[in-house]
Design an enzyme around this catalytic site. Structure first.
Site, PDB file in Angstrom:
ATOM      1  N   LYS A  38       0.848  -1.196   0.000  1.00 56.98           N
ATOM      2  CA  LYS A  38       0.000   0.000   0.000  1.00 56.98           C
ATOM      3  C   LYS A  38       0.883   1.246   0.000  1.00 56.98           C
ATOM      4  O   LYS A  38       2.102   1.135   0.180  1.00 56.98           O
ATOM      5  CB  LYS A  38      -0.944  -0.031   1.204  1.00 56.98           C
ATOM      6  CG  LYS A  38      -0.265  -0.004   2.550  1.00 56.98           C
ATOM      7  CD  LYS A  38      -1.308  -0.085   3.654  1.00 56.98           C
ATOM      8  CE  LYS A  38      -0.651   0.061   5.016  1.00 56.98           C
ATOM      9  NZ  LYS A  38      -1.629   0.266   6.076  1.00 56.98           N
ATOM     10  N   TYR A 274      13.229  31.426   2.181  1.00 52.63           N
ATOM     11  CA  TYR A 274      12.018  32.049   2.733  1.00 52.63           C
ATOM     12  C   TYR A 274      12.162  32.300   4.229  1.00 52.63           C
ATOM     13  O   TYR A 274      12.599  31.412   4.973  1.00 52.63           O
ATOM     14  CB  TYR A 274      10.813  31.144   2.520  1.00 52.63           C
ATOM     15  CG  TYR A 274      10.299  31.092   1.113  1.00 52.63           C
ATOM     16  CD1 TYR A 274      10.058  32.257   0.385  1.00 52.63           C
ATOM     17  CD2 TYR A 274      10.019  29.869   0.511  1.00 52.63           C
ATOM     18  CE1 TYR A 274       9.572  32.187  -0.910  1.00 52.63           C
ATOM     19  CE2 TYR A 274       9.531  29.796  -0.780  1.00 52.63           C
ATOM     20  CZ  TYR A 274       9.310  30.968  -1.489  1.00 52.63           C
ATOM     21  OH  TYR A 274       8.831  30.900  -2.768  1.00 52.63           O
TER      22      TYR A 274
HETATM   23  C1  LIG Z   1      -3.438  -4.021   8.192  1.00 51.81           C
HETATM   24  C2  LIG Z   1      -1.951  -3.937   8.067  1.00 51.81           C
HETATM   25  N1  LIG Z   1      -1.230  -5.056   8.021  1.00 51.81           N
HETATM   26  C3  LIG Z   1       0.110  -5.033   7.918  1.00 51.81           C
HETATM   27  C4  LIG Z   1       0.797  -3.845   7.853  1.00 51.81           C
HETATM   28  C5  LIG Z   1       2.289  -3.879   7.731  1.00 51.81           C
HETATM   29  O1  LIG Z   1       2.943  -3.270   8.806  1.00 51.81           O
HETATM   30  P1  LIG Z   1       4.518  -3.137   8.790  1.00 51.81           P
HETATM   31  O2  LIG Z   1       4.850  -2.143   7.722  1.00 51.81           O
HETATM   32  O3  LIG Z   1       4.868  -2.627  10.128  1.00 51.81           O
HETATM   33  O4  LIG Z   1       5.057  -4.471   8.478  1.00 51.81           O
HETATM   34  C6  LIG Z   1       0.087  -2.642   7.910  1.00 51.81           C
HETATM   35  C7  LIG Z   1       0.798  -1.375   7.864  1.00 51.81           C
HETATM   36  O5  LIG Z   1       0.403  -0.356   8.330  1.00 51.81           O
HETATM   37  C8  LIG Z   1      -1.336  -2.689   8.020  1.00 51.81           C
HETATM   38  O6  LIG Z   1      -2.063  -1.564   8.093  1.00 51.81           O
END
Ligand SMILES: Cc1ncc(COP(=O)(O)O)c(C=O)c1O
Length: 381
Positions: A38, A274
């Site tokens: 993601k 700035y």
């Molecule tokens: C639902 C879920 N699973 C797994 C992960 C993976 O976490 P990490 O990046 O700490 O491995 C995330 C990350 O935010 C998440 O939201």
């Protein structure tokens, strides 16, 4: 750097493959390995990472949105994709069409999916999210059995997974809270399975728990930040050592580079950028770097971070603007127009890490990486 780009993000294929192998070793051969891609693969480039990861033995992908999942499908990626985030009712049809697995915890979602499964003649696989104490997404344990029953009585819907998520595992070396979350999950799962069929996929992990709690009973591991070569936190690393667990060797995958847009001599006493927040105390040579907060280089790095030029550290001077900032290259002999500037990554023996930038900007490495503008080209090296 060459070519016509003012900046780019380089993705190291060997580092990514190495990290995937490290986690596969930790997870073992039998569990499914879900790569969390993601947020544009934590800023690394969704498709660039996904293409490398399928070749390196990842079984599943986890995305936040239907758009990201559809992006994977359009790129020809056929492995299972789980949408971890909230899918609006109006986006469910597209998700079903693309054969995405959905995280569900609302009755309205289930009802809409059932209608779509019938109309589209599709089997829709869902992962029910259990609320174990993060108080984000999820069905309360006392409502789980009825929620699952409602799904199972609807033709075309299949409960493929039961998931949950840890709230407080990275920020501490004391893990009683996540252990209570684990227990809540186990109890709810046992009760569910005592009254009906088994749930095929059980998952609750993130990078930290994959390292610290290699629990039996879970058969899918969701790994994000670790794949990109970073520990979730110092506390996780410390916990790993305290628990006498073998620390994984992780290699940062991403380097963020730009090129100098101008080199200029500035007299002593000049106020820079700035707001005039920096004043030179000696005749100074500045490199103008064509990167700003629009690109994701946090304004909190103003007057505080360093970049690397010719293998040397050069301090950021003045405020980071929308599209530019300045770095002091007085002590970098020979710095010239279009030389490489490393914002994140290694140059010679020096390295700037996402953790370095995060601690200056008052955030975590995840945010530093995830906010690198997706418009910056990602190049696999
Ligand atoms: C639902 C879920 N699973 C797994 C992960 C993976 O976490 P990490 O990046 O700490 O491995 C995330 C990350 O935010 C998440 O939201």
């Amino acid at each position: 750097m060459g070519g016509s780009l003012t900046e780019r993000v380089e993705i190291s294929r060997p580092a990514l493959v190495h990290n995937i192998r490290e986690f596969r070793r930790r997870i073992g051969p039998r569990k499914k390995f879900l790569a969390v891609v993601k947020a544009n693969a934590y800023g690394h480039g969704l498709l660039e990472v996904a293409r490398l990861a399928v070749g390196a033995g990842v079984d599943w992908f986890g995305v936040n949105s239907v758009d990201e999942g559809v992006g994977l499908r359009r790129a020809g990626i056929g492995v299972p994709v789980l949408v971890l985030g909230y899918t609006p009712l109006g986006a469910l049809e597209e998700a079903v069409d693309a054969d995405l697995r959905l995280t569900v915890y609302n009755r309205e979602t289930v009802a809409r999916l059932a209608g779509l499964a019938g109309r589209m003649g599709k089997t829709v696989r869902v992962h029910v999210k259990l609320e174990t104490g993060t108080w984000r997404q999820g069905v309360a344990p006392r409502d789980l059995a009825a929620f699952v029953r409602d799904i199972r009585r609807r033709p075309g819907l299949v409960v493929e997974g039961l998931s949950s998520h840890f709230a407080n595992i990275e920020d501490t070396t004391k893990h009683d809270y996540p252990r209570r979350q684990l227990e809540t999950y186990r109890t709810a799962c046992r009760a569910l399975e005592a009254g009906g069929p088994r749930v095929p996929l059980k998952h609750m992990s993130c990078t930290a728990s994959t390292i610290l709690f290699p629990e039996p009973g879970f058969n899918l591991a969701r790994v994000g930040i670790g794949l990109y070569g970073l520990w979730p936190s110092k506390e996780t690393y410390l916990s790993c050592l305290l628990d006498r667990k073998d620390p994984l060797s992780l290699k940062p995958v991403l380097a963020w580079k730009a090129r100098i847009a101008q080199v200029k001599k500035v007299p002593a006493g000049a106020v820079i950028g700035y707001g005039g927040t920096d004043r030179t105390t000696r005749p100074t040579v500045l490199a103008v770097v064509p990167v700003g907060y629009f690109d994701g280089y946090d304004r909190g790095l103003s007057n505080a971070a360093h970049v690397l030029v010719k293998g040397r550290r050069a301090p950021v001077r003045g405020r980071v603007a929308m599209d530019f900032f300045m770095a002091d290259v007085t002590d970098v002999p020979g710095a010239k127009l279009e030389d490489d500037v490393t914002l994140l990554g290694a140059d010679g023996r020096e390295r700037i890490t996402a953790e370095d930038l995060a601690s200056i900007a008052g955030t975590i490495s995840y945010e530093i990486l995830a906010r690198i503008n997706p418009l910056v080209p990602r190049v696999v090296v």
